[in-house]
Enzyme design. Structure first.
Site, mmCIF file in Angstrom:
data_model
loop_
_atom_site.group_PDB
_atom_site.id
_atom_site.type_symbol
_atom_site.label_atom_id
_atom_site.label_comp_id
_atom_site.label_asym_id
_atom_site.label_seq_id
_atom_site.Cartn_x
_atom_site.Cartn_y
_atom_site.Cartn_z
ATOM 1 N N THR A 1 -9.044 0.305 -9.633
ATOM 2 C CA THR A 1 -8.399 -0.885 -9.111
ATOM 3 C C THR A 1 -8.468 -2.003 -10.130
ATOM 4 O O THR A 1 -9.292 -1.983 -11.043
ATOM 5 C CB THR A 1 -9.110 -1.366 -7.830
ATOM 6 O OG1 THR A 1 -9.870 -0.324 -7.263
ATOM 7 C CG2 THR A 1 -8.137 -1.862 -6.817
ATOM 8 N N GLY B 1 -13.363 -1.917 -7.321
ATOM 9 C CA GLY B 1 -14.677 -1.336 -7.076
ATOM 10 C C GLY B 1 -14.801 -0.447 -5.866
ATOM 11 O O GLY B 1 -15.911 -0.201 -5.404
ATOM 12 N N GLY B 2 -13.691 0.063 -5.294
ATOM 13 C CA GLY B 2 -13.806 0.922 -4.123
ATOM 14 C C GLY B 2 -14.484 0.186 -2.980
ATOM 15 O O GLY B 2 -14.319 -1.031 -2.826
ATOM 16 N N ARG C 1 0.841 -1.198 0.000
ATOM 17 C CA ARG C 1 0.000 0.000 0.000
ATOM 18 C C ARG C 1 0.876 1.247 0.000
ATOM 19 O O ARG C 1 1.937 1.296 0.641
ATOM 20 C CB ARG C 1 -0.886 -0.020 1.241
ATOM 21 C CG ARG C 1 -1.878 1.140 1.391
ATOM 22 C CD ARG C 1 -2.946 1.108 0.353
ATOM 23 N NE ARG C 1 -4.120 1.908 0.752
ATOM 24 C CZ ARG C 1 -5.035 2.364 -0.090
ATOM 25 N NH1 ARG C 1 -4.923 2.111 -1.388
ATOM 26 N NH2 ARG C 1 -6.070 3.048 0.336
ATOM 27 N N GLU D 1 -5.893 4.218 -7.360
ATOM 28 C CA GLU D 1 -7.010 4.916 -6.708
ATOM 29 C C GLU D 1 -8.025 5.428 -7.718
ATOM 30 O O GLU D 1 -8.853 4.659 -8.159
ATOM 31 C CB GLU D 1 -6.513 6.029 -5.786
ATOM 32 C CG GLU D 1 -7.307 6.133 -4.490
ATOM 33 C CD GLU D 1 -8.675 6.789 -4.661
ATOM 34 O OE1 GLU D 1 -9.599 6.410 -3.921
ATOM 35 O OE2 GLU D 1 -8.810 7.664 -5.511
ATOM 36 N N SER E 1 -8.144 1.042 3.119
ATOM 37 C CA SER E 1 -8.559 0.573 1.805
ATOM 38 C C SER E 1 -9.723 -0.393 1.956
ATOM 39 O O SER E 1 -10.011 -0.877 3.056
ATOM 40 C CB SER E 1 -7.384 -0.138 1.115
ATOM 41 O OG SER E 1 -7.797 -0.794 -0.063
ATOM 42 N N SER E 2 -10.382 -0.693 0.845
ATOM 43 C CA SER E 2 -11.403 -1.747 0.817
ATOM 44 C C SER E 2 -10.964 -2.949 -0.005
ATOM 45 O O SER E 2 -11.744 -3.879 -0.204
ATOM 46 C CB SER E 2 -12.712 -1.194 0.238
ATOM 47 O OG SER E 2 -13.243 -0.195 1.063
ATOM 48 N N ASP F 1 -7.580 8.548 -0.058
ATOM 49 C CA ASP F 1 -8.177 7.449 0.707
ATOM 50 C C ASP F 1 -8.079 7.698 2.207
ATOM 51 O O ASP F 1 -8.694 6.976 2.996
ATOM 52 C CB ASP F 1 -7.506 6.115 0.359
ATOM 53 C CG ASP F 1 -8.075 5.491 -0.905
ATOM 54 O OD1 ASP F 1 -9.056 6.031 -1.443
ATOM 55 O OD2 ASP F 1 -7.531 4.467 -1.354
#
Length: 594
Positions: free
Chosen positions: A405, A500-501, A111, A425, A477-478, A452
């Site tokens: 992503t 997809g966030g 990350r 992002e 993050s997701s 984010d």
């Protein structure tokens, strides 16, 4: 009520207190570009699933040459940088779940991190209010220190089989010789407004009249080829030190909204090997995913285990699609889980887990208590719970969009596997392209991952937000790269993930439920219409459900919104004869193997 992407992108707000949430829908990372039916792919020995056929081919060649799953993933990522520049690349970061085929699961954190000069208040305007995400993205202020190259190098040292330089050959060849612009890339370039103004990206992606390169156009990228060559020959230092790092820092500092990153920030970046976060689900499956700073695994498993604790409806499907009783239960569980997500999850180097252990959020007694809050009518919004013994000192974070992503799933012939979700992002990141100091045309996009973080450092109650900006910190993050094992035997059953966030959490959960709980083949599970809640309206994929389903949910008190939920799921599942791969019909990915 039906919303379009443009309506929701920046026009709706989300505000949270410690006790309640009033939420809209997070904007989707990338616009839809049409549907293409996928058959699913059966293989015997190995398989590669990724978001673009050229990237899949690169990974396939590496596996055929005797490479491991991580070797193939590196080749895939480098080609994705070239052919899918809107989603991921060496200017961004990634989370990698890796299985050695014998029992060891590794979680590698690549990350992005905040530069040393970042401050909690860097996204506040002169009047003290936070910028919108749309205001914060363009320019160098939003760029975090890229992590994907350093992380991949560390993971490859652990399980790689082929020489590092060999893994870059497919991408270098394509960058030199060119590749045909796809329909999806053309569509996203057409939707993009700022990119054509960048001195590197504009001439690469657009003609002299400002029109995007047409479908089939042979797009070459000499600067990216040169940068990849230097990384292949010299290793990660070629990216993190010297002219590449200097060019990244220069472009950030010379942008219309300069950012604090310096070349020293790149030299200081280190990937982190974390302990995978695993949980048993339905007594049969051990689901392993990424721990914080990702919220994906914790939030997804909270949802699935809340549903399990409450008891699944007798009829979860209606005419092959999720039924009203299932959608009610699932989205109510989602509200509870997303409330906890906003309250607690952030970089563990900067915040303490509730009760001192992230697993406290998955404690059966806690989840039973939370599941009891699910009633016959929608709660609309949920307040966070208290998994630990001591109340948190942090304020809950307002929801913000998470963006572009891509996901890679690979299983090799020796049973090693990866699930890697990778990102810059927003679509095309911060709209700045670096040529790596080569002086050539083209290059790679820089991320806007600083957005984010919470753009507001404090909540409405004045308490600090756990996911606020701090130097060296990694934003929440997701991303949810997921490996699933048989809980008894330990055999690998599946590798899966999605872009997809925040909706990644729902996309992956939907697929696990469809394939492992409802017994669908993996492609049918991926094909299911998307759905979820982010602790606000119940969101259903536009055109995915019959009118009766919408009416049935509204009768239970749900505020129902139809919306583009452009997933890009990639997955591989074990079968009796080998493996079965699936690719999302909403994007252009495929699966290939032997």
């Amino acid at each position: 009520m039906k919303y379009t992407l443009a309506t929701l992108l920046f026009g709706l707000s989300f505000s949270l207190s410690a006790s309640a949430a009033d939420t809209a829908i997070p904007a989707q990372p990338e616009a839809a570009s049409g549907l293409q039916a996928k058959p699913g792919w059966a293989t015997k020995h190995f398989a590669v699933a990724a978001a673009n056929p050229l990237a899949v081919e690169a990974g396939y060649k590496i596996l055929k040459a005797g490479g491991s799953a991580i070797d193939a993933a590196i080749a895939v990522q480098m080609v994705l940088n070239l052919v899918e520049p809107q989603s991921s690349g060496i200017g961004g970061g990634a989370f990698l779940m890796m299985f050695d085929g014998k029992g060891k699961v590794s979680a590698w954190d690549g990350r992005e991190s905040a530069p040393a000069g970042a401050t909690p208040r860097m996204f506040l305007k002169a009047d003290g209010t936070p910028m919108s995400v749309g205001e914060a993205i363009p320019g160098g202020l939003s760029v975090a220190v890229p992590g994907v190259i350093a992380m991949l190098a560390a993971a490859q040292r652990e399980q790689g089989q082929l020489p590092w330089a060999r893994l870059f050959e497919p991408a270098i060849e394509l960058a030199d010789q060119g590749f045909a612009v796809s329909l999806r890339l053309n569509s996203l370039l057409r939707d993009e407004r700022r990119l054509k103004n960048d001195p590197q990206a504009g001439p690469l992606f657009y003609d002299a009249h400002g029109e995007p390169r047409p479908v089939g156009y042979l797009l070459k990228n000499p600067a990216l080829a040169a940068v990849l060559r230097s990384i292949a020959e010299q290793g990660p230092d070629a990216f993190y030190r010297g002219k590449v790092a200097e060019d990244i820092a220069h472009r950030i500092q010379a942008s219309a909204r300069p950012g604090p990153m310096a070349a020293d920030d790149l030299a200081a970046y280190k990937p982190v090997q974390r302990e995978a976060l695993c949980a048993v689900w339905l007594e049969r499956y051990r689901v392993c995913g990424f721990p914080p700073p990702s919220s994906g695994q914790l939030t997804m498993m909270q949802i699935l285990k809340l549903v399990e604790a409450r008891g699944e409806p007798k009829r979860p499907l209606s005419d092959g699609k999720p039924s009203v009783p299932w959608l009610h239960l699932y989205t109510e569980a989602s509200r509870l889980a997303f409330a906890d997500r906003a309250q607690y999850i952030a970089d563990p180097a900067f915040v303490t887990p509730p009760g001192g252990d992230w697993q406290r959020m998955l404690d059966p007694a806690y989840l039973k208590q939370r599941a009891a809050l699910i009633g016959p009518r929608s709660m609309k919004t949920a307040a966070p719970g208290q998994p630990g013994d001591v109340a948190t000192a942090y304020a809950a974070q307002a929801e913000q969009p998470e963006h572009g992503t891509s996901h890679i799933s690979i299983v090799d012939a020796q049973g090693r596997a990866v699930a890697m979700t990778t990102s810059i992002e927003s679509a095309f990141g911060d709209k700045i392209m670096s040529d790596g100091g080569t002086g050539l045309s083209g290059g790679f996009m820089l991320n806007n991952t600083m957005t984010d973080f919470s753009l507001a450092p404090e909540g409405a109650d004045g308490r600090p937000v756990a996911n606020r900006v701090e130097p060296g910190k990694r934003p929440r993050s997701s991303m949810s790269p997921t490996l699933v094992f048989d809980a008894r035997s330990g055999r690998l059953l599946m590798t899966v993930g999605a872009p997809g966030g925040p909706a990644i959490i729902h996309f992956v959960a939907k697929t696990l439920v469809g394939a492992l709980d409802w017994g669908m083949d993996l492609q049918r599970a991926v094909d299911l219409p998307n759905y979820g809640s982010f602790n606000g309206p119940t969101v259903l994929e536009d055109g995915g459900f019959p009118k009766a389903t919408l009416e049935g949910l509204r009768a239970l008190g749900h505020d129902v919104v139809e919306y583009e939920l452009t997933s890009g799921l990639q997955g591989i599942q074990r079968t009796k004869t080998g493996w079965f791969g699936a690719a999302d019909p909403r994007r252009e990915g495929i699966v290939k193997g032997d």
